[in-house]
Motif scaffolding. Structure first.
Motif, short mmCIF file in Angstrom:
data_model
loop_
_atom_site.label_atom_id
_atom_site.label_comp_id
_atom_site.label_asym_id
_atom_site.label_seq_id
_atom_site.Cartn_x
_atom_site.Cartn_y
_atom_site.Cartn_z
N UNK A 164 0.82 -1.22 0.00
CA UNK A 164 0.00 0.00 0.00
C UNK A 164 0.85 1.26 0.00
N UNK A 165 1.92 1.28 0.81
CA UNK A 165 2.71 2.52 0.85
C UNK A 165 3.49 2.73 -0.44
N UNK A 166 3.62 1.67 -1.25
CA UNK A 166 4.26 1.83 -2.57
C UNK A 166 3.24 2.20 -3.64
N UNK A 167 2.07 1.47 -3.63
CA UNK A 167 1.15 1.63 -4.76
C UNK A 167 0.22 2.83 -4.63
N UNK A 168 0.04 3.38 -3.39
CA UNK A 168 -0.83 4.56 -3.26
C UNK A 168 -0.27 5.70 -4.11
N UNK A 169 1.02 5.86 -3.95
CA UNK A 169 1.67 6.90 -4.75
C UNK A 169 2.98 6.27 -5.20
N UNK A 170 2.93 5.60 -6.34
CA UNK A 170 4.08 4.78 -6.76
C UNK A 170 5.33 5.67 -6.89
N UNK A 171 6.34 5.40 -6.04
CA UNK A 171 7.53 6.23 -6.13
C UNK A 171 8.15 6.16 -7.52
N UNK A 172 8.61 7.29 -7.96
CA UNK A 172 9.22 7.37 -9.28
C UNK A 172 10.34 6.32 -9.36
N UNK A 173 10.35 5.58 -10.41
CA UNK A 173 11.45 4.63 -10.57
C UNK A 173 11.04 3.19 -10.29
N UNK A 174 10.03 2.96 -9.41
CA UNK A 174 9.67 1.56 -9.09
C UNK A 174 9.18 0.85 -10.34
N UNK A 175 8.31 1.51 -11.10
CA UNK A 175 7.75 0.83 -12.27
C UNK A 175 8.75 0.77 -13.44
N UNK A 176 9.86 1.51 -13.33
CA UNK A 176 10.87 1.44 -14.41
C UNK A 176 11.42 0.02 -14.55
N UNK A 177 11.36 -0.76 -13.45
CA UNK A 177 11.88 -2.13 -13.49
C UNK A 177 10.85 -3.13 -14.00
N UNK A 178 9.62 -2.66 -14.24
CA UNK A 178 8.55 -3.57 -14.67
C UNK A 178 8.26 -3.28 -16.14
N UNK A 179 8.57 -4.23 -17.04
CA UNK A 179 8.34 -3.95 -18.46
C UNK A 179 6.91 -3.48 -18.76
N UNK A 180 5.90 -3.97 -18.02
CA UNK A 180 4.53 -3.52 -18.26
C UNK A 180 4.23 -2.16 -17.62
N UNK A 181 5.21 -1.62 -16.84
CA UNK A 181 5.13 -0.27 -16.26
C UNK A 181 3.93 -0.07 -15.34
N UNK A 182 3.47 -1.15 -14.65
CA UNK A 182 2.37 -1.00 -13.70
C UNK A 182 2.40 -2.15 -12.71
N UNK A 183 1.73 -1.95 -11.56
CA UNK A 183 1.55 -3.03 -10.59
C UNK A 183 0.47 -3.99 -11.11
N UNK A 184 0.54 -5.25 -10.65
CA UNK A 184 -0.51 -6.21 -11.00
C UNK A 184 -1.65 -6.16 -10.00
N UNK A 185 -2.73 -6.88 -10.31
CA UNK A 185 -3.90 -6.98 -9.44
C UNK A 185 -3.86 -8.36 -8.77
#
Ligand code: NAP
Length: 246
Positions: free
Chosen positions: A193-214
């Motif tokens: 929750x503390x990551x996905x509420x306001x996704x810190x810049x850079x976290x999704x850079x490591x995810x090719x789909x550029x988003x969190x999963x459900x």
């Protein structure tokens, strides 16, 4: 997916990924035993499943307590006759750099995430072997595959689940009991929750789909691995992570 007269026990079913797994199996007609630490949390999920015509019971069991797991599992097998599907999903994090990590935080994470798998699998797995049918799905993490700074305890527990699952897969294979692992990447739940509420810049850079999963993305993979259709798959690790760990 085909499920014929199956009963499943899902740990950590009160919230997040475990709740999504329990609800998705219940929607396929599987009887559910929802386990979590807090009775209100697993009770809320079993009530919701029963309210839409499914069948579920709730059991509050602290999965960090081995003897409590073993007695609850033995009672549930007696009550239900058999448990066909086991999903070891309950987990916690206690993050911190190794230099500052306490032994208490190390032990809590190993106990809750890894040792719990040993106890549930030991008590529920053997009756599955006797019945010549079973599906065990253990929820690990990409941290157990790639490592993650600040998560020495969690990565060790999640990597341990992979070695444990491959070994038990070999021991149970001839009995038609499969053991597989799902390793989620970043999934939107209370844990992140503390990551996905306001996704810190850079976290999704490591995810090719550029988003969190459900949570449902994990439940879909688990549903397949728990079904009849996955019969010839065992000892495998499925990363569900938007491509992060490839
Ligand atoms: P979550 O939202 O924090 O939910 C955790 C669940 O585990 C809750 O139902 C909780 O019970 C239960 N639980 C925790 N400690 C327990 C204990 N001692 N005894 C019994 N139940 C206990 O977590 P989540 O994000 O859904 O994570 C589920 C699994 O996926 C975990 O194993 C986690 O490590 C793994 N995972 C998650 C992510 C992610 O991004 N979210 C990524 C990789 C792997 P209560 O509801 O009663 O508190």
């Amino acid at each position: 997916m085909t499920f014929t007269d199956r009963t499943a026990l899902v740990t950590g079913a009160g919230r997040g990924i475990g709740k999504a797994i329990a609800e998705s199996l219940a929607a396929q007609g599987v009887k559910l035993i929802c386990v979590s630490k807090n009775p209100a949390s697993c009770g809320g999920v079993s009530d919701a499943i029963n309210a839409v015509g499914g069948y579920a019971v709730a059991r509050a069991v602290d999965v960090a307590d081995g003897p409590a797991i073993e007695s609850a599992a033995a009672e549930l097998i007696k009550e239900f006759g058999k448990i066909d599907i086991l999903v070891n999903n309950a987990g916690i994090t206690r993050d911190g750099l190794l230099a500052r990590m306490s032994e208490e935080d190390w032990n809590a994470v190993i106990q809750t995430n890894l040792t719990s798998c040993f106890h549930w699998t030991k008590v529920i797995g053997w009756p599955m072997c006797r019945n010549r049918w079973g599906r065990i799905v253990n929820i690990s993490s990409v941290s157990g595959i790639m490592g993650n700074a600040g998560q020495a305890n969690y990565s060790a527990a999640k990597a341990g689940m992979i070695g444990f699952s491959k070994t038990v897969a070999k021991e149970f294979a001839r009995r038609n009991v499969t053991v597989n692992v799902v390793a989620p990447g970043f999934i939107k739940t209370d844990m992140t929750a503390d990551l996905s509420d306001e996704i810190p810049k850079g976290v999704t850079d490591f995810i090719p789909m550029r988003r969190f999963g459900e949570a449902a993305d994990i439940a879909n993979a688990v549903q397949f691995l728990a079904s009849e259709e996955s019969a010839y798959i065992t000892g495998q690790v499925f990363t569900v992570d938007g491509g992060m760990a490839m």
